[in-house]
Design an enzyme around this catalytic site. Structure first.
Site: not given
Ligand SMILES: NC(=O)c1ccc[n+]([C@@H]2O[C@H](COP(=O)([O-])OP(=O)(O)OC[C@H]3O[C@@H](n4cnc5c(N)ncnc54)[C@H](O)[C@@H]3O)[C@@H](O)[C@H]2O)c1
Ligand SMILES: O=C(O)C[C@H](O)C(=O)O
Length: 356
Positions: A193, A220
């Site tokens: 953010d 967030h």
């Molecule tokens: N905080 C933030 O600003 C922010 C920003 C972007 C994404 N996110 C969040 O981050 C998360 C991951 O996003 P992504 O794009 O990498 O998703 P993705 O699906 O590409 O990757 C997620 C990974 O988690 C693994 N996984 C699932 N269950 C698991 C478990 N029990 N133990 C270990 N690993 C496990 C999956 O196998 C996969 O490799 C999502 O919840 C997304 O919304 C948060």
């Molecule tokens: O928007 C989402 O779902 C992923 C993450 O929280 C973001 O801000 O990009």
């Protein structure tokens, strides 16, 4: 030229050491190779990434492998972590990389870690809110945090999995139940953010985003993401139209990426960048560097809510100081009230998930 007898014996020995002779041997192969490589490891921090094979996990793992403060990097996932580990282990940087696959290897992945970064869980598709991910991600975060409580209760945790507004309270409740809760060491990652706010504000001002610092407080998700444009550094003024445009774009930056990716996921590369930047700040704080201040969603007394994102100072023991919100203008005060209403519900949802 053929290698000499001694040279070919050494090559054969090395090859046997590095290659899995069959599938059943794969686990031992990883252990043996880790032992071998660990001997050359540099001093530094031990970091685990849980969800390391995912869209965020892979580039984040690469960035942490490049971080000179990291001596050991544990990559855990329920799929594909051996491949990611093999790939990254060929980078000639100091950190020793070890891969861990599936629940039976979670404890080995976590034992002895100083910092645990958690991007495990499902991402959004167009039309979904972050809260729609709660059903699946709440359970994933609970299981992983139970592992942290058992195997590295003193580690700093950087929680990325959405909905962050609820997953951080979930983690806190898991740690409380285990008797290991240290609110100074549980940090929800909201750095993306801030990165977005810096980028969009820099575009409006026509300056380099590296010279801009926008505090983003609250949480967030949507209206809980509250950029404090009155506190931008360098001090800047904006028209009401610019404030409306910037606030909306920062609050919906995640959705902008989700829609552009059209069903294939959410922000991964910018998030890996943001998570690596935040993790680096945590490691520098743990090392004892002065003046490490970042926005993060943490247990807090800055408002009446039990969790809130504000600037925090990070030191050797985790969070050293919670910085106050500072003076808000009328627009920001109204935004804060909206943010608090939604945050209160998301926090309660996380807490009830563990205590139901
Ligand atoms: N905080 C933030 O600003 C922010 C920003 C972007 C994404 N996110 C969040 O981050 C998360 C991951 O996003 P992504 O794009 O990498 O998703 P993705 O699906 O590409 O990757 C997620 C990974 O988690 C693994 N996984 C699932 N269950 C698991 C478990 N029990 N133990 C270990 N690993 C496990 C999956 O196998 C996969 O490799 C999502 O919840 C997304 O919304 C948060
Ligand atoms: O928007 C989402 O779902 C992923 C993450 O929280 C973001 O801000 O990009």
């Amino acid at each position: 030229m053929q290698p000499s007898g001694e040279a070919s014996r050494r090559i054969a020995k090395l090859a046997a050491h590095l290659r899995p002779p069959n599938l059943q041997m794969e686990e031992k192969w990883w252990l043996r190779r880790s032992d071998c490589r660990a001997k050359g490891g540099a001093p530094g921090f031990k970091v685990a990434i849980l969800g390391a094979a995912g869209g965020i996990g892979q580039p984040l793992a690469m960035l942490m492998k490049m971080n000179p403060l990291v001596s050991v990097l544990h990559l855990y996932d329920v799929v594909n972590s051996p491949g990611v580990t093999a790939d990254l282990s060929h980078m000639d940087t100091g950190a020793v990389v070890r891969g861990f696959l599936g629940q039976p290897q979670l404890e080995s992945a976590l034992t002895g870690m100083d910092l645990v970064i958690i991007p495990a869980g499902v991402p959004r598709k167009p039309g979904m809110t972050r809260d729609d991910l709660f059903k699946i991600n709440a359970g994933i975060v609970r299981t992983l945090c139970e592992g942290v409580a058992k195997c590295c209760p003193n580690a700093v945790v950087n929680l990325i999995s959405n909905p962050v507004n609820s997953t951080v309270p979930i983690a806190a409740e898991v740690f409380k139940k285990a008797g290991t809760y240290n609110p100074k060491k549980l940090l929800g990652v909201t750095t993306l953010d801030v990165a977005r706010a810096n980028t969009f504000v820099a575009e409006v001002l026509g300056i380099d985003p590296r010279d801009v610092n926008v505090p983003v407080v609250g949480g967030h998700a949507g209206v809980t993401i509250l950029p404090l444009l009155s506190q931008v550094n360098p001090p800047s003024s904006f028209t009401p139209e610019e404030i409306a445009y910037l606030t909306d774009r920062i609050q919906n930056g995640g959705t902008e990426v989700v829609e552009a990716k059209a069903g294939t996921g959410s922000a991964t590369l910018s998030m890996a960048y943001a998570a690596a930047k935040f993790a680096d700040a945590c490691l520098r704080g743990l090392r004892g560097d002065a003046g490490i201040v970042e926005c993060s969603y943490v247990a807090s007394q800055v408002t009446e809510l039990p969790f809130f994102a504000t600037k925090v100072r990070i030191g050797r023991q985790g969070i050293d100081e919670f910085l106050p919100l500072g003076p808000l203008n009328e627009f920001e005060r109204a935004g804060l009230e909206k943010a608090k209403k939604e945050l209160a519900e998301s926090i309660q949802k996380g807490v009830s998930f563990i205590n139901k």
